[in-house]
Design a protein around this motif. Sequence first.
Motif, PDB file in Angstrom:
ATOM      1  N   GLU A  85      67.509   1.790  67.221  1.00 39.35           N
ATOM      2  CA  GLU A  85      67.523   1.743  65.951  1.00 39.35           C
ATOM      3  C   GLU A  85      68.711   0.466  65.724  1.00 39.35           C
ATOM      4  OE1 GLU A  85      69.187   4.650  62.153  1.00 39.35           O
ATOM      5  OE2 GLU A  85      68.722   5.527  64.352  1.00 39.35           O
ATOM      6  N   ASN A  86      69.445   0.442  66.472  1.00 42.07           N
ATOM      7  CA  ASN A  86      70.696  -0.624  66.523  1.00 42.07           C
ATOM      8  C   ASN A  86      69.874  -2.018  66.609  1.00 42.07           C
ATOM      9  OD1 ASN A  86      72.661  -2.455  67.761  1.00 42.07           O
ATOM     10  ND2 ASN A  86      73.918  -0.779  66.928  1.00 42.07           N
ATOM     11  N   TYR A  87      68.984  -2.181  67.473  1.00 42.98           N
ATOM     12  CA  TYR A  87      68.249  -3.331  67.682  1.00 42.98           C
ATOM     13  C   TYR A  87      67.595  -3.813  66.333  1.00 42.98           C
ATOM     14  CZ  TYR A  87      69.375  -3.841  72.776  1.00 42.98           C
ATOM     15  OH  TYR A  87      69.814  -4.171  73.896  1.00 42.98           O
ATOM     16  N   TYR A  88      67.112  -2.643  65.885  1.00 39.96           N
ATOM     17  CA  TYR A  88      66.080  -2.768  64.459  1.00 39.96           C
ATOM     18  C   TYR A  88      67.032  -3.461  63.478  1.00 39.96           C
ATOM     19  CZ  TYR A  88      63.208  -1.703  60.685  1.00 39.96           C
ATOM     20  OH  TYR A  88      62.411  -1.798  59.392  1.00 39.96           O
ATOM     21  N   GLN A  89      68.060  -2.790  63.293  1.00 39.69           N
ATOM     22  CA  GLN A  89      69.009  -3.257  62.054  1.00 39.69           C
ATOM     23  C   GLN A  89      69.564  -4.512  62.504  1.00 39.69           C
ATOM     24  OE1 GLN A  89      69.399  -1.544  59.495  1.00 39.69           O
ATOM     25  NE2 GLN A  89      68.480   0.591  60.038  1.00 39.69           N
ATOM     26  N   GLN A  90      69.846  -4.897  63.514  1.00 38.64           N
ATOM     27  CA  GLN A  90      70.343  -6.257  63.946  1.00 38.64           C
ATOM     28  C   GLN A  90      69.216  -7.278  63.634  1.00 38.64           C
ATOM     29  OE1 GLN A  90      72.926  -7.108  67.550  1.00 38.64           O
ATOM     30  NE2 GLN A  90      72.631  -4.632  68.073  1.00 38.64           N
ATOM     31  N   GLN A  92      66.748  -7.087  61.508  1.00 39.11           N
ATOM     32  CA  GLN A  92      66.550  -7.115  59.943  1.00 39.11           C
ATOM     33  C   GLN A  92      67.679  -7.922  59.582  1.00 39.11           C
ATOM     34  OE1 GLN A  92      64.393  -6.227  57.992  1.00 39.11           O
ATOM     35  NE2 GLN A  92      63.273  -4.251  58.639  1.00 39.11           N
ATOM     36  N   THR A  93      68.878  -7.843  59.874  1.00 38.57           N
ATOM     37  CA  THR A  93      70.076  -8.609  59.385  1.00 38.57           C
ATOM     38  C   THR A  93      69.784  -9.925  59.687  1.00 38.57           C
ATOM     39  OG1 THR A  93      71.582  -6.772  59.559  1.00 38.57           O
ATOM     40  CG2 THR A  93      72.737  -8.631  59.157  1.00 38.57           C
ATOM     41  N   TRP A 106      56.688  -4.358  66.081  1.00 45.37           N
ATOM     42  CA  TRP A 106      57.860  -3.988  66.361  1.00 45.37           C
ATOM     43  C   TRP A 106      58.012  -3.344  67.692  1.00 45.37           C
ATOM     44  CZ3 TRP A 106      62.466  -5.144  64.373  1.00 45.37           C
ATOM     45  CH2 TRP A 106      62.657  -5.827  63.015  1.00 45.37           C
TER      46      TRP A 106
END
Length: 291
Positions: A85-90, A92-93, A106
């Motif tokens: 989840e942390n990699y996903y958010q990074q 996206q940003t 993904w």
Amino acid sequence: MIQSMTGYGKAVVAYSDKKIHVEVKSLNSKQLDLNTRIAPLYREKEMEMRQMVAEALIRGKVDMSVWIEKDTLVDATPINAALVENYYQQIQTISDKTGIPLPGDWFYTLLRMPDVLTKTEMEELDEAEWLAVKGAVKEALDNLVAFRTQEGAALQKKFAEKIDNIEVLLAEIEPYEQGRVEKIRARIVDGLQQIPGVDYDKNRLEQELIYYIEKLDISEEKQRLTNHLKYFRDTMNEPAGQGKKLGFIAQEMGREINTTGSKSNQAEMQNIVVKMKDELEQIKEQVLNAL
């Protein structure tokens, strides 16, 4: 009783969610030559396992393997959901800021990121598991010793047969030995009589004959060989681990047989000696495999 150095033993012990496998194989060697392949979790106990092998097997070329078989469902590497989840958010940003397109797959991208599929827990060997491993090693060694004992019984039967054959052959020499003195005397006298004009001192001839015959006498060799045969039989019935001793006795038996052959001046006696050598050679070949 004789044990063979050739053997195989295996044991499987269940512990928690795993199966502990131990396999031990041995071949002949002059001393203990131990090669181990041990699962990383149990390597801290390698010296203790080596000591168990040394006490049980004494000598031989030994290969021991200890490995773990785990339940594939239980042992599946967990996915670090929080890290995914942390990699996903990074990602996206970064995509929003730079305009770089988001990945089309993904899961393929995220599961290849560092430490997502890496186990972080470290296994430690507890006392209960070590006792299970120790029990498996002992069971495998016991099975190997049982295998060696069974093979050793076959070896002992073979040795006894060959020793009996040598003893029978040794007895077959005696009739030829008793008659050869007169044959030697008759051959020498006949040879002297064939030479014209030769006069000889019969007393001196008798003295020379006695000296000559004493040099060809095999009474001591026969007695020593008989003693060696008995010693070999007695040693076979001693506790396991007498293989080297049996080898030394076989060497001494060979000395007496060879000396008997060198003193035998009759074809019949020499033929018997050749047969004894053949029987002894088969003992020497197999004694190398005796513990």
